[in-house]
Design an enzyme around this catalytic site. Structure first.
Site, PDB file in Angstrom:
ATOM      1  N   LYS A 111     -13.539   5.683  11.800  1.00 35.69           N
ATOM      2  CA  LYS A 111     -11.968   5.543  11.682  1.00 35.69           C
ATOM      3  C   LYS A 111     -11.463   7.120  11.860  1.00 35.69           C
ATOM      4  CE  LYS A 111     -12.261   1.393   9.513  1.00 35.69           C
ATOM      5  NZ  LYS A 111     -11.802   1.000   8.372  1.00 35.69           N
ATOM      6  N   GLU A 139       0.837  -1.251   0.053  1.00 37.19           N
ATOM      7  CA  GLU A 139       0.069  -0.115  -0.110  1.00 37.19           C
ATOM      8  C   GLU A 139       0.931   1.325   0.104  1.00 37.19           C
ATOM      9  OE1 GLU A 139      -3.868  -1.890   2.449  1.00 37.19           O
ATOM     10  OE2 GLU A 139      -2.303  -0.857   3.565  1.00 37.19           O
TER      11      GLU A 139
END
Ligand code: 5RP
Length: 231
Positions: free
Chosen positions: A129, A111
């Site tokens: 989040k 990533e």
């Protein structure tokens, strides 16, 4: 903010909503970077509906590669392409500066590589989040196995409790064949400094704090619709 239905959407529906909202950031005729995780899976599913508009995707994990290919979206090698216009990925935590904790899906190294090759990181997440300070979610760190126990001690010296991530009774192996330490109890006051420091410890492959590769935009799915945060 886009409004949704009058009923409260479930977390799964929020992920679908934000996955679809991310389509507006997919540039015509380009190759895009694609992350990993349950929110990104919703994005990949939505992307399949407009797949003819892009040349293909660079993927951050074997799991995303399989999903993209199953939906007929070409997957290209990082080394075969240049800079990507955009990277779309989820996060385990994101703060109000766009710094993130990532790696809950063990894909943090690839990533970060794809994010580094991209001009803009578009984070897609649900409102659970968003945090004021990073560190409630244990920080994933991909490590070379022979360094694991020394790194456990090194994190303990800075107040963290590191545990090797397990799967089916064995240490989980990443797509790169390495292990993951999940480090809880850390107080990350300066995400950039923390990332820089841990990244240079021998045996650390990648630390799951994304401050150098932070998000430019976060599409945040809330009970009131998708909010756009720009950093
Ligand atoms: C994978 C990741 C994911 O982006 C992160 O774990 C969020 O996943 P999800 O969308 O399933 O909550 O960093 O390594």
């Amino acid at each position: 903010m886009t409004s949704t239905s009058s009923q409260s959407p479930s977390q799964d529906e929020l992920k679908t909503l934000v996955g679809q909202a991310a389509l507006q950031y997919v540039p015509q005729g380009e190759i895009i970077g694609v992350g990993t995780g349950s929110t990104v899976n919703k994005f990949i599913d939505a992307l399949a509906g407009i797949k003819d508009r892009i040349k293909g995707a660079v993927s951050s994990s074997n799991a995303s590669t399989e999903r993209l290919q199953a939906l007929g979206i070409p997957v290209l090698d990082c080394n075969a392409v240049g800079e990507l216009a955009v990277y779309i990925d989820g996060a385990d935590e994101i703060d109000r500066h766009g710094c993130m904790i990532k790696g809950g899906g063990a894909a943090l190294t690839r990533e970060k590589i794809v994010a580094a090759q991209s001009r803009r990181f578009i984070c897609i997440a649900d409102e659970s989040k968003l945090v004021d300070a990073l560190g409630r979610f244990p920080v994933p760190v991909e490590v070379i196995p022979m360094a694991a126990q020394r790194l456990v001690r090194q994190f303990a010296a800075m107040g963290g409790k590191a545990a090797i991530r397990m799967k089916d009774g064995q240490a989980l192996r990443t797509d790169n064949g390495q292990q993951i330490l999940d480090v809880s109890g850390l107080r990350i006051k300066d995400a950039l400094a923390f990332e820089s420091e841990v990244n240079q410890w021998p045996g650390v492959v990648t630390v799951g704090v994304f401050a150098h590769q932070r998000a430019a935009v976060c599409l945040l799915a809330t009970q009131r619709g998708v909010q756009t945060l720009t950093f």
